[in-house]
Design an enzyme around this catalytic site. Structure first.
Site, PDB file in Angstrom:
ATOM      1  N   TYR A  53     -34.024 -28.705  -5.248  1.00 18.58           N
ATOM      2  CA  TYR A  53     -33.607 -27.889  -6.397  1.00 18.58           C
ATOM      3  C   TYR A  53     -33.503 -28.762  -7.635  1.00 18.58           C
ATOM      4  O   TYR A  53     -32.907 -29.835  -7.583  1.00 18.58           O
ATOM      5  CB  TYR A  53     -32.244 -27.245  -6.122  1.00 18.58           C
ATOM      6  CG  TYR A  53     -32.350 -25.764  -5.864  1.00 18.58           C
ATOM      7  CD1 TYR A  53     -32.957 -24.935  -6.802  1.00 18.58           C
ATOM      8  CD2 TYR A  53     -31.842 -25.195  -4.704  1.00 18.58           C
ATOM      9  CE1 TYR A  53     -33.071 -23.575  -6.574  1.00 18.58           C
ATOM     10  CE2 TYR A  53     -31.959 -23.839  -4.476  1.00 18.58           C
ATOM     11  CZ  TYR A  53     -32.572 -23.029  -5.410  1.00 18.58           C
ATOM     12  OH  TYR A  53     -32.685 -21.691  -5.186  1.00 18.58           O
ATOM     13  N   GLU A  55     -32.841 -27.487 -11.226  1.00 30.17           N
ATOM     14  CA  GLU A  55     -32.588 -26.735 -12.469  1.00 30.17           C
ATOM     15  C   GLU A  55     -32.387 -27.686 -13.640  1.00 30.17           C
ATOM     16  O   GLU A  55     -31.673 -28.688 -13.504  1.00 30.17           O
ATOM     17  CB  GLU A  55     -31.331 -25.861 -12.335  1.00 30.17           C
ATOM     18  CG  GLU A  55     -31.578 -24.566 -11.619  1.00 30.17           C
ATOM     19  CD  GLU A  55     -31.073 -24.620 -10.201  1.00 30.17           C
ATOM     20  OE1 GLU A  55     -31.134 -25.709  -9.592  1.00 30.17           O
ATOM     21  OE2 GLU A  55     -30.618 -23.572  -9.716  1.00 30.17           O
ATOM     22  N   ASP A 198     -53.060 -16.041 -24.556  1.00 30.01           N
ATOM     23  CA  ASP A 198     -52.941 -16.117 -23.103  1.00 30.01           C
ATOM     24  C   ASP A 198     -54.305 -16.579 -22.581  1.00 30.01           C
ATOM     25  O   ASP A 198     -55.250 -15.799 -22.507  1.00 30.01           O
ATOM     26  CB  ASP A 198     -52.569 -14.728 -22.565  1.00 30.01           C
ATOM     27  CG  ASP A 198     -52.439 -14.697 -21.049  1.00 30.01           C
ATOM     28  OD1 ASP A 198     -52.930 -15.637 -20.386  1.00 30.01           O
ATOM     29  OD2 ASP A 198     -51.861 -13.731 -20.525  1.00 30.01           O
ATOM     30  N   THR A 224     -52.087 -19.481 -16.555  1.00 27.46           N
ATOM     31  CA  THR A 224     -51.827 -19.751 -15.148  1.00 27.46           C
ATOM     32  C   THR A 224     -52.514 -21.089 -14.859  1.00 27.46           C
ATOM     33  O   THR A 224     -53.342 -21.551 -15.639  1.00 27.46           O
ATOM     34  CB  THR A 224     -52.420 -18.661 -14.232  1.00 27.46           C
ATOM     35  OG1 THR A 224     -53.775 -18.434 -14.615  1.00 27.46           O
ATOM     36  CG2 THR A 224     -51.643 -17.374 -14.314  1.00 27.46           C
ATOM     37  N   LYS A 227     -56.924 -19.944 -11.123  1.00 28.05           N
ATOM     38  CA  LYS A 227     -58.121 -19.438 -11.829  1.00 28.05           C
ATOM     39  C   LYS A 227     -59.083 -20.591 -12.141  1.00 28.05           C
ATOM     40  O   LYS A 227     -59.243 -21.481 -11.319  1.00 28.05           O
ATOM     41  CB  LYS A 227     -57.719 -18.664 -13.093  1.00 28.05           C
ATOM     42  CG  LYS A 227     -56.763 -17.479 -12.798  1.00 28.05           C
ATOM     43  CD  LYS A 227     -56.678 -16.524 -13.944  1.00 28.05           C
ATOM     44  CE  LYS A 227     -55.819 -15.313 -13.651  1.00 28.05           C
ATOM     45  NZ  LYS A 227     -54.389 -15.478 -13.868  1.00 28.05           N
ATOM     46  N   ARG A 233     -51.245 -21.897  -7.544  1.00 30.14           N
ATOM     47  CA  ARG A 233     -50.778 -20.698  -8.260  1.00 30.14           C
ATOM     48  C   ARG A 233     -49.557 -21.095  -9.061  1.00 30.14           C
ATOM     49  O   ARG A 233     -48.619 -21.677  -8.522  1.00 30.14           O
ATOM     50  CB  ARG A 233     -50.383 -19.610  -7.266  1.00 30.14           C
ATOM     51  CG  ARG A 233     -51.482 -19.183  -6.353  1.00 30.14           C
ATOM     52  CD  ARG A 233     -51.149 -17.861  -5.750  1.00 30.14           C
ATOM     53  NE  ARG A 233     -51.473 -16.831  -6.695  1.00 30.14           N
ATOM     54  CZ  ARG A 233     -52.677 -16.265  -6.774  1.00 30.14           C
ATOM     55  NH1 ARG A 233     -53.630 -16.609  -5.954  1.00 30.14           N
ATOM     56  NH2 ARG A 233     -52.914 -15.336  -7.658  1.00 30.14           N
TER      57      ARG A 233
END
Ligand code: DSN
Length: 414
Positions: A53, A55, A198, A224, A227, A233
């Site tokens: 984790y 954060e 985008d 992203t 692609k 991903r």
């Protein structure tokens, strides 16, 4: 990919992974947004960073034990900046849709107005389609392309002057032409709007410098990392320095919790791969393959939308050229092991679940090493399958030929 431990621990899951590996190996992937990652990217995804984790941001985390996660995130940021020449990069967005929501929440207030491209004209759901959460919070006005497949920038300027949006959004998921970045951003400046692009679909082509880059022009860019960029991903936001703080705050703690550090490690590996000269050759081949596909399909009598392609995909109006709906065409191609997706065409009057078009993209087959010769054959199979969609025997025969070709071009990660 070696799955011998999963086989022992969870044979049921191992079988599903093996089946999907076989499906991917023997199938022809022509979904424009899909690609195959390298073994190195897969290893990073399966690494111990999935346990952690983190954060916060490098040097400013809420939990301890961040020596290596900080190094990973900094590496990903540094490589992304180099790849795209960006002033500031946030590599934490979990994917493209969250990245777009993060930007909206960073710079807009509920009720603010956004100009975005219409979905049927190639835009994306998150660019203001009424079914999305974003459209419930912000007021989207959508612009369209003209009959020649291009954006009429004078018309866009008149719309922007009338609507006075806070944000002007360019970018797409099915549009096959290039945007005049300079002109678009000048309009945004004139009306006092922030400009956003985008680039999810074309990020790999931009990174490889085979098409112009929006980075010098736009205030904020989302993407992203899968692609055409051929990473795991995930999502990413690039922006000018003046937006860095609001974007980072909107991502965490504003919208997301802990970043997926295994994914960020895999992004960093993919960025390193994209910085290599071989990636530029890959991107050049994508453009060649897409052009061959366009020309071949046109010769078979298919109607190509937007006047052709300048990127990695073509949008084909199968309904008005072959009398078959997008859904029927997708199903016929599934029968021969070729995956595409049904897609709306501009101002489509048909149902989105059974529209007039199909979208076909070449990034995945180009990763496998397929070139012009193979693309010509694929175009023939597409035509034959659609024309003979009710003849099981012909479909089965083509399917065998598709598998034979696929076996000659292995997938890197398998
Ligand atoms: N699903 C992606 C695409 O196919 O374009 C975008 O969300």
């Amino acid at each position: 990919m070696n799955i011998k431990i999963i086989k022992k621990v969870d044979p049921q899951m191992a079988r599903l992974i093996e089946k999907e590996q076989k499906r991917q190996s023997e199938g022809m992937e022509l979904i424009a947004s899909e690609n195959y990652v390298s073994k190195a990217v897969l290893e990073a995804l399966g690494s111990v960073f999935t346990n952690k984790y983190s954060e916060g941001y490098p040097g400013r985390r809420y939990y301890g034990g961040q020596t290596y996660t900080d190094a990973v995130e900094n590496l990903a940021i540094e490589r992304a900046k180099k790849l795209f020449g960006a002033e500031h990069v946030n590599v934490q967005p979990l994917s493209g849709a969250p990245a777009n929501m993060i930007v909206y929440s960073a710079i807009l207030k509920p009720g603010d107005k956004v100009l975005g491209m219409d979905l049927s004209h190639g835009g994306h759901l998150t660019h203001g389609h009424p079914v999305t959460l974003a459209a419930k919070i912000y007021k989207f006005v959508r612009y369209k392309t003209e009959a020649n497949g291009l954006i009429d920038y004078k018309k866009l300027e008149r719309l922007a002057q009338k609507e006075k949006p806070k944000l002007m959004l360019a970018g797409f998921s099915a549009y096959t032409r290039q945007i005049d970045y300079k002109r678009f951003c000048n309009i945004a400046k004139k009306v006092g709007a922030i400009s956003m692009f985008d680039m999810a679909h074309i990020a790999g082509l931009i990174a490889a410098k085979v098409i112009p880059s929006p980075v010098p022009y736009f205030d904020i860019i989302t993407t992203t990392t899968h692609k055409t960029l051929r990473g795991p991903r995930g999502g990413m936001i690039l922006c000018k320095k003046e937006f860095a703080q609001v974007i980072d705050k909107a991502c965490f703690p504003g919208f997301q919790g802990g970043p997926h550090m295994n994914n960020i490690a895999a992004k960093a590996v993919a960025f390193k791969e994209a910085l290599k000269p071989s990636f530029r050759n890959y991107a050049k081949q994508i453009l060649k393959n897409a052009k061959v596909l366009e020309n071949e399909l046109r010769n078979y009598g298919f109607k190509i939308m937007f006047g052709g392609t300048e990127n990695h995909m073509v949008l084909v109006d199968v309904f008005n050229s072959k009398g078959v709906s997008g859904k029927e065409a997708e199903m016929a191609l599934d029968e021969i092991g070729i995956s595409v997706n049904k897609n709306m065409i501009p101002d489509d009057t048909r149902n989105p679940m059974d529209p007039s078009g199909i979208r076909i993209g070449v990034p995945a087959i180009t990763t496998r090493g397929m070139k012009e010769k193979e693309v010509k054959q694929i175009a023939k199979w597409i035509n034959d399958a659609i024309e003979n969609r009710n003849d099981k025997k012909i479909l089965q025969k083509i399917h065998k030929e598709v598998i034979k070709m696929c076996k000659k071009f292995p997938i890197p990660g398998i």
